[in-house]
Design a protein around this motif. Structure first.
Motif, short mmCIF file in Angstrom:
data_model
loop_
_atom_site.label_atom_id
_atom_site.label_comp_id
_atom_site.label_asym_id
_atom_site.label_seq_id
_atom_site.Cartn_x
_atom_site.Cartn_y
_atom_site.Cartn_z
N UNK A 65 57.38 45.82 40.01
CA UNK A 65 58.86 45.54 40.32
C UNK A 65 59.48 46.80 39.82
N UNK A 66 60.39 47.10 40.75
CA UNK A 66 61.41 48.21 40.51
C UNK A 66 62.57 47.80 39.66
N UNK A 67 62.32 48.44 38.28
CA UNK A 67 63.28 48.28 37.48
C UNK A 67 64.63 49.18 37.40
N UNK A 68 64.45 50.44 37.74
CA UNK A 68 65.50 51.29 37.92
C UNK A 68 65.23 52.26 38.76
N UNK A 69 66.28 52.80 39.69
CA UNK A 69 66.02 53.95 40.40
C UNK A 69 67.47 55.02 39.95
N UNK A 89 62.37 56.98 38.40
CA UNK A 89 62.00 55.56 38.81
C UNK A 89 61.34 54.70 37.69
N UNK A 90 61.74 53.65 37.25
CA UNK A 90 61.43 52.80 36.33
C UNK A 90 60.67 51.52 36.94
N UNK A 91 59.10 51.40 36.79
CA UNK A 91 58.44 50.03 37.31
C UNK A 91 57.71 49.45 36.45
N UNK A 92 57.93 48.33 36.55
CA UNK A 92 57.07 47.33 35.53
C UNK A 92 56.35 46.24 36.30
N UNK A 93 55.07 46.26 36.15
CA UNK A 93 54.15 45.08 36.64
C UNK A 93 54.48 45.06 38.28
N UNK A 108 71.83 51.09 31.30
CA UNK A 108 70.33 51.38 31.38
C UNK A 108 69.50 50.63 30.33
N UNK A 109 70.02 50.93 29.28
CA UNK A 109 69.42 50.31 27.94
C UNK A 109 69.45 48.79 28.11
N UNK A 110 70.83 48.22 28.47
CA UNK A 110 70.96 46.75 28.50
C UNK A 110 70.06 45.86 29.44
N UNK A 111 69.99 46.83 30.77
CA UNK A 111 69.28 46.47 31.93
C UNK A 111 67.68 46.23 31.53
N UNK A 112 67.19 47.23 30.81
CA UNK A 112 65.79 47.55 30.49
C UNK A 112 65.60 46.31 29.70
#
Length: 187
Positions: free
Chosen positions: A38-42, A32-36, A173-177
């Protein structure tokens, strides 16, 4: 972090990989990637080795569809709060073996099997699955890579198509981030 989210949390430990579901209370993801908050990626990572490719393919297919449907229904119902759509990725590592590359015959006594599945190997079927998972917007990216069992030390692998390959997975994924980083920076 290299794509602009320096303070994002990348979760790999089992105790922090759970998200709420809609049809079930929770789902354990692989990354999982979370930022502040918010769920950024699963991301979901799967692998399959022989010799039983048939049953495992069907089980993986049902699991992938159900997991995505559960997540997106939960998202629609506010399980993650008000936020932009997260990146949802599914990556399959399949053993590159004669049985995963050989044509498979199916029988459907009442209705015909879709033509793309006729005589398709399990490797081809995973490629079809990945394309359809993206086409139906169940996953942002779904990829399959094949690797022989003896490549455990070298990492040797192959892709079945550009659309479902590892490079597409990583670049999406890189583009979404990067897009999330731009949104965060602009606020």
């Amino acid at each position: 972090h290299a794509n602009g989210l320096e303070h994002a949390d990348i979760h790999l430990e089992r105790r922090v990989l759970t998200l709420p579901g809609y049809f079930r209370p929770t789902k354990l993801w692989d990354l999982l990637v979370m930022n502040e908050g918010r769920l950024i990626a699963a991301l979901e990572f799967k692998s399959q080795v022989g010799p039983s490719f048939g049953n495992n393919f069907n089980n993986r297919t049902e699991e992938a569809i159900g997991t995505a449907h559960d997540l997106w229904t939960g998202y629609r119902e506010g399980a993650f709060g008000e936020q932009t759509r997260p990146f949802v990725g599914w990556l399959m590592l399949l053993e590159d073996a004669p049985k995963s590359r050989s044509p498979v015959k199916d029988q459907s006594p009442h209705f015909p099997v879709f033509k793309e599945f006729k005589n398709a190997s399990y490797a081809e079927r995973y490629n079809i699955l990945c394309r359809k998972l993206m086409q139906e917007q169940l996953y942002t990216v779904a990829s399959v890579i094949v690797s022989p069992r003896e490549a455990v030390e070298t990492g040797e692998h192959g892709e079945l198509s550009e659309m479902t390959g590892l490079r597409s997975f990583i670049s999406e994924l890189a583009g979404h981030i990067a897009a999330e980083a731009a949104r965060t920076w602009m606020v």
